[in-house]
Design a protein around this motif. Structure first.
Motif, PDB file in Angstrom:
ATOM      1  N   ILE A   1      -3.075  -2.367 -16.151  1.00 49.89           N
ATOM      2  CA  ILE A   1      -2.005  -1.691 -16.155  1.00 49.89           C
ATOM      3  C   ILE A   1      -0.586  -2.964 -15.882  1.00 49.89           C
TER       4      ILE A   1
ATOM      5  N   ALA B   1      -3.174  -7.202   6.806  1.00 47.72           N
ATOM      6  CA  ALA B   1      -3.536  -7.759   5.261  1.00 47.72           C
ATOM      7  C   ALA B   1      -1.917  -8.669   5.393  1.00 47.72           C
ATOM      8  N   LEU B   2      -0.855  -8.494   5.587  1.00 49.41           N
ATOM      9  CA  LEU B   2      -0.162  -9.120   4.863  1.00 49.41           C
ATOM     10  C   LEU B   2       0.387  -9.564   6.037  1.00 49.41           C
TER      11      LEU B   2
ATOM     12  N   ASP C   1      -6.621   3.473  -9.470  1.00 47.54           N
ATOM     13  CA  ASP C   1      -6.874   3.522  -8.178  1.00 47.54           C
ATOM     14  C   ASP C   1      -6.494   4.241  -6.941  1.00 47.54           C
TER      15      ASP C   1
ATOM     16  N   TYR D   1       8.923 -16.512   5.181  1.00 46.62           N
ATOM     17  CA  TYR D   1       8.938 -18.192   4.499  1.00 46.62           C
ATOM     18  C   TYR D   1       9.426 -18.935   5.476  1.00 46.62           C
TER      19      TYR D   1
ATOM     20  N   ALA E   1       2.527  -6.806  -3.378  1.00 51.45           N
ATOM     21  CA  ALA E   1       2.777  -8.121  -2.920  1.00 51.45           C
ATOM     22  C   ALA E   1       2.348  -8.158  -1.446  1.00 51.45           C
ATOM     23  N   GLY E   2       1.787  -9.706  -1.207  1.00 55.02           N
ATOM     24  CA  GLY E   2       0.994 -10.499   0.073  1.00 55.02           C
ATOM     25  C   GLY E   2      -0.111 -10.510  -0.466  1.00 55.02           C
ATOM     26  N   ASP E   3      -1.052  -9.951  -1.303  1.00 52.97           N
ATOM     27  CA  ASP E   3      -2.272 -10.347  -2.100  1.00 52.97           C
ATOM     28  C   ASP E   3      -1.972 -11.922  -2.266  1.00 52.97           C
TER      29      ASP E   3
ATOM     30  N   ASN F   1       3.748   2.089  -5.424  1.00 48.40           N
ATOM     31  CA  ASN F   1       2.576   1.550  -6.195  1.00 48.40           C
ATOM     32  C   ASN F   1       4.095   0.901  -7.319  1.00 48.40           C
ATOM     33  N   ASN F   2       5.416   1.415  -7.178  1.00 50.63           N
ATOM     34  CA  ASN F   2       6.415   0.839  -8.226  1.00 50.63           C
ATOM     35  C   ASN F   2       5.905   1.393  -9.969  1.00 50.63           C
TER      36      ASN F   2
ATOM     37  N   GLN G   1       8.120  -9.438  -9.662  1.00 55.34           N
ATOM     38  CA  GLN G   1       8.468  -7.971  -9.813  1.00 55.34           C
ATOM     39  C   GLN G   1       6.740  -7.221  -9.390  1.00 55.34           C
ATOM     40  N   ASN G   2       6.115  -6.111  -8.280  1.00 54.98           N
ATOM     41  CA  ASN G   2       4.837  -5.943  -8.455  1.00 54.98           C
ATOM     42  C   ASN G   2       4.450  -4.766  -9.031  1.00 54.98           C
TER      43      ASN G   2
ATOM     44  N   ARG H   1       4.720 -15.746  -6.363  1.00 53.46           N
ATOM     45  CA  ARG H   1       5.811 -16.321  -5.571  1.00 53.46           C
ATOM     46  C   ARG H   1       6.315 -17.693  -5.429  1.00 53.46           C
TER      47      ARG H   1
ATOM     48  N   LEU I   1       7.877 -10.335   3.791  1.00 50.82           N
ATOM     49  CA  LEU I   1       7.824 -11.526   4.140  1.00 50.82           C
ATOM     50  C   LEU I   1       7.849 -12.489   3.499  1.00 50.82           C
TER      51      LEU I   1
ATOM     52  N   LEU J   1      -4.358   5.342 -16.395  1.00 54.43           N
ATOM     53  CA  LEU J   1      -4.541   3.679 -15.613  1.00 54.43           C
ATOM     54  C   LEU J   1      -4.129   4.199 -14.244  1.00 54.43           C
TER      55      LEU J   1
ATOM     56  N   LEU K   1       0.910 -14.155  -3.719  1.00 53.17           N
ATOM     57  CA  LEU K   1       1.471 -15.638  -3.113  1.00 53.17           C
ATOM     58  C   LEU K   1       1.651 -16.631  -4.243  1.00 53.17           C
TER      59      LEU K   1
ATOM     60  N   ALA L   1       5.823  -5.859   2.909  1.00 48.63           N
ATOM     61  CA  ALA L   1       5.567  -6.727   2.198  1.00 48.63           C
ATOM     62  C   ALA L   1       7.247  -7.120   1.110  1.00 48.63           C
TER      63      ALA L   1
ATOM     64  N   ALA M   1       1.334  -3.190  -9.148  1.00 50.57           N
ATOM     65  CA  ALA M   1      -0.339  -3.448  -9.011  1.00 50.57           C
ATOM     66  C   ALA M   1      -0.694  -1.656  -9.684  1.00 50.57           C
ATOM     67  N   GLY M   2      -2.506  -1.802 -10.186  1.00 54.92           N
ATOM     68  CA  GLY M   2      -3.037  -1.130 -10.008  1.00 54.92           C
ATOM     69  C   GLY M   2      -4.232  -1.630 -11.257  1.00 54.92           C
TER      70      GLY M   2
END
Lengths: 345, 501
Positions: free
Chosen positions: A75, B330-331, B201, B51, A38-40, B407-408, A66-67, A47, B47, B197, A44, B44, A69-70
């Protein structure tokens, strides 16, 4: 007991009919699986889209982000492609260059790029290469002739910072030393400011939207040497495109074919995909809705405020583009492997 | 400048900004307290809510206010439960938790809260004072210098090793090797990913830290079958004593705050590293080396101050260049753009008041949360008297939810379990865990900066004056204790008291 069974029977008869009258998406959740944290910036866009898209889908589903990532969104792509039930309620927002992995036959790839149901892309992203202005490299010609190669920063081998300069090497005969391993793009900019490296390849959009580039341009700290669009970007009217330079240096056909396949990633932009097997009418609903939402004046206003450029690619274009890139010849694939750091054996 | 400084203060206190600040603090308070669930993941999540806030200062009151307090309340969980409330609060377990078990929870909490407050104020002031010199400050450290600093960090494995140097070095080495898992950025080759996978990371720090520290404590609690604090429900005492400890060891707190600021400014490093460095620094100064790990208040003060002061340091590169110093920054940067502000040199000229507002948010949020903490300490400490069997399900739930937010991915849960088992075995056979964490944290950074330095400068960087000076400082810090302390009765210990398992 009997009456219950009868009731159930009547209900079953009635129920599908009732559903047919109601739009499929009514009262449902539409999930967009985003392949980054989120936030990348990649996050954005979906979203932003989620806030306006629902209005243009009959039944106005609730859109959820739903994020997942990876592995540079691999993934997420695998997950969305292999859904147990492709009902059109789960979509993916993935990286545009994932087809590189399919072409180079990474065993981890669990999708066929051509079989995704392409919904649309929010923005095309062409690239540029900037060079510190106080270096002797004033043009790509200077880089070609230079005895020591300039150093370009990159995060990893799968990033444009890495493979764009490599592509220029392949096609234009320029030599770049690539310094990879930076944590994020911004760390490269900092390293450029410090003089550790001199150049970086990344998106034109970011170059015009963000710091430190705004102040850099003001004090002429860097110079843009090349851009990758088919036409010159209007904000970069004095910078040659890779195609112009390939004409000037008479680049032979094989590297040109490689260029087409690699730069197609820019046209894929920031794509939204549905898995194969989603009923055609739902795909159409999603595509039409996307095409309308992305032109919604309120969305455009909001995008402008958030400094997210909008330049959509249509689903048809994405679909034919996908077929085109995956049809790349083995020779192009071999060249591509070299580009993204996988040495051919 | 003064005008902007004052204006920033009033903007934070104005309505609705102050209301948003209170909401942010409330969210941050619980996020910090809950084990595993971290500031970054919550930021995150929050955020999108920001807005809808159209003005920059209220938006920042909400987000930065939330972030500013997570470190403080995270420390409380570490001290009371021996479970890290935040990834960056793990170092407080080493001495804070033994203090709780000795019945000195009040003193430990008082010390941690006060040191967090001091740390945050130092961090905020550093941010304010560095505004004129931000750019040269950030540009001072290139990749070669960062590499040596990371190496310096790795040498702290020695201090964190506890009784057995050999075990510590081995654990640190194992950590460094675990850091090698993932896609190698230089050649793109896959290392130790076994076709998985999730491992591309590299290991995420949150599940590793949570697994390593939380799971053994939960198992221990289950085995003992009592409440955390044993069976003597008393009123929390000694809180004031803990507050005063900050002034007894004032310079230690200041030094550790500055360590935090410094690691916040440096890219990539941050609270996760700063906590261990400051802990090592704090226990090195102990007169009785055997006291470390057994409830020395210095081991609470140091990391307590450092974790909160990194927030101010983090903001420096973010504001000076528009280049975020950490993931959470960064966020925040994204949030700045959305409210129509472009961080960077331009903002320092045109909206200096917003920068100062950030300074004030850091200070005010921490003052408020400290007040709240002192008010509810007794209720919090009462949790440690709840029977373990009732507490464990909740703890486990939060621990796994917290890991999952990294990472969910189910991979997060598996990593938590694996490191949980590993942590348990390490405690059982008296292997120190901090060196392992330090290795995992620093291994990747060290590797990357070594590569970058060599690719950019060849071998020449080894002779840069700045690098030579840093190498010398490293050698001196390593050798110093050996030279000065002739009679070493033993090294810093981290282990829990013998009655644990």
């Amino acid at each position: 007991m009997k009456s219950t069974a009868l009731l159930l029977f009547v209900f079953l008869l009635w129920h599908p009919a009732a559903q047919a009258q109601e739009p499929f998406y009514k009262g449902k959740n539409l999930t967009i699986v985003v392949g980054t944290k989120a936030g990348d910036v990649y996050d954005l866009y979906p979203r932003l889209l989620a806030e306006y898209w629902s209005k243009y889908i009959p039944g106005n589903p609730n859109i959820i982000i739903q994020n997942v990532a990876g592995a540079a969104s691999l993934i997420a792509a695998n997950q969305v492609y292999n859904l147990g039930k492709p009902d059109g309620l789960t979509l993916g927002a993935i990286y545009p260059a994932l087809y590189f992995d399919q072409l180079t036959k990474r065993p981890e790839v669990k999708f066929d790029w051509t079989k995704f149901n392409w919904i649309g892309s929010t923005v095309r992203s062409n690239h540029l290469l900037y060079m510190r202005a106080d270096t002797p490299y004033k043009s790509m010609e200077d880089v070609r002739k230079a005895s020591t190669a300039p150093k370009c920063g990159a995060t990893g081998t799968a990033s444009t910072g890495y493979y764009m300069p490599k592509l220029f090497e392949e096609t234009l005969g320029t030599k770049f030393d690539i310094v990879a391993g930076y944590q994020a793009g911004q760390d490269i900019d900092l390293a450029v400011e410090r003089g550790e490296v001199q150049c970086r390849a990344f998106t034109i959009t970011a170059y015009f939207a963000r710091e430190p580039f705004i102040s850099w341009r003001k004090r002429n700290f860097v110079r843009v040497l090349i851009q990758t669009g088919k036409k010159r970007d209007e904000k970069l009217s004095d910078v040659p495109t890779i195609y112009e330079l390939m004409d000037r240096y008479k680049t032979p056909e094989p590297p040109r074919r490689l260029t087409t396949v690699v730069l197609a990633a820019g046209d894929f932009g920031r794509p939204i995909v549905a898995p194969p097997g989603v009923p055609a009418d739902r795909v159409k609903i999603l595509r039409d809705g996307f095409a309308k939402a992305i032109r919604d004046p309120n969305l455009l206003k909001e995008a402008d405020k958030r400094q997210l450029e909008i330049d959509p690619t249509s689903s048809e274009e994405l679909e034919s583009l996908a077929k085109e890139v995956i049809a790349a010849t083995p020779e192009v694939v071999e060249r591509m492997k070299k580009l993204i750091g996988q040495e051919t054996k | 400048m003064i005008e902007a400084f004052v204006s920033g203060f009033w903007q934070v206190l104005a309505w609705p900004a102050f209301g948003y600040l209170l909401i942010g603090i409330t969210v941050g308070f619980f996020v910090g307290l809950l084990p595993g669930i971290g500031g970054l993941a919550t930021l995150a999540l929050m955020l999108p809510f920001s807005y809808t806030i159209k003005e920059p200062v209220p938006a920042f009151c909400f987000l930065l206010g939330m972030l500013a307090v997570t470190g403080t309340t995270g420390d409380l969980t570490s001290i009371l439960f021996g479970i890290p409330g935040e990834g960056s609060s793990a170092a407080l377990i080493l001495d804070g938790y033994p203090m709780s078990k000795k019945g000195e929870a009040g003193r430990a909490l008082g010390a941690a809260i006060m040191s967090s407050l001091i740390g945050s104020v130092v961090g905020a002031l550093a941010l304010a004072l560095s505004i004129p010199i931000m750019r040269p400050l950030v540009l001072l450290f290139g990749s070669p210098e960062l590499f040596i600093i990371v190496i310096m960090g790795i040498t702290f494995i020695g201090t964190l090793s506890g009784r057995s140097m050999m075990k510590g070095l081995l654990a640190g080495g194992a950590g460094l090797m675990l850091a090698a898992i993932g896609v190698d950025p230089q050649t793109g080759s896959l290392r130790y990913t076994f076709g998985n996978l999730y491992l591309w990371d590299r290991l995420d720090l949150v599940p590793v830290v949570v697994g390593l520290f939380a799971i053994p404590e939960i198992v221990d609690l289950a085995v003992r079958g009592t409440s955390i604090a044993g069976s003597k429900p008393e009123k929390l005492t000694g809180v004031w004593d803990g507050v005063v400890d900050n002034f007894r060891h004032f310079w230690l707190v200041m030094r550790c705050s500055l360590i935090g600021v410094y690691f916040g400014v440096l890219p990539v490093l941050g609270a996760n590293v700063a906590q261990w460095i400051s802990y090592a620094h704090a226990v090195r100064g102990l007169k009785d080396k055997n006291a470390a790990g057994k409830g020395a208040v210095e081991g609470v003060l140091g990391p307590g101050a450092a974790t909160t002061s990194t927030r101010g340091g983090d903001l420096i590169p973010t504001v000076a260049f528009g280049i975020p110093g950490s993931g959470s920054m960064a966020l925040l940067l994204g949030a700045l753009l959305i409210v129509g502000l472009q961080p960077g040199p331009e903002m320092l000229k045109t909206r200096l008041d917003v920068t100062f507002a950030m300074v004030w948010i850091l200070i005010i949020a921490n003052i408020i949360v400290c007040g709240v903490c002192f008010l509810i300490l007794n209720q919090l400490a009462a949790l440690t008297f709840i029977r373990g069997h009732l507490l464990i399900p909740f703890l486990l739930f939060f621990v796994f939810i917290g890991s999952f937010t990294a990472n969910n991915s189910y991979g997060d849960l598996i990593v938590t379990l694996i490191f949980g088992v590993m942590g348990y075995l390490m405690v059982l056979f008296q292997w120190p865990r901090p060196p392992l964490i330090l290795g995992v944290t620093l291994g990747k950074i060290a590797e990357n900066y070594l590569w970058i330095s060599t690719a950019a400068y060849g071998a020449k960087w080894l002779l840069f004056p700045s690098v030579v000076i840093l190498i010398m400082i490293t050698i001196v810090t390593v050798a110093y204790p050996t030279i000065t302390i002739k009679e070493r009765t033993g090294r810093a210990r981290y282990e829990r008291p013998g009655d644990a398992i």
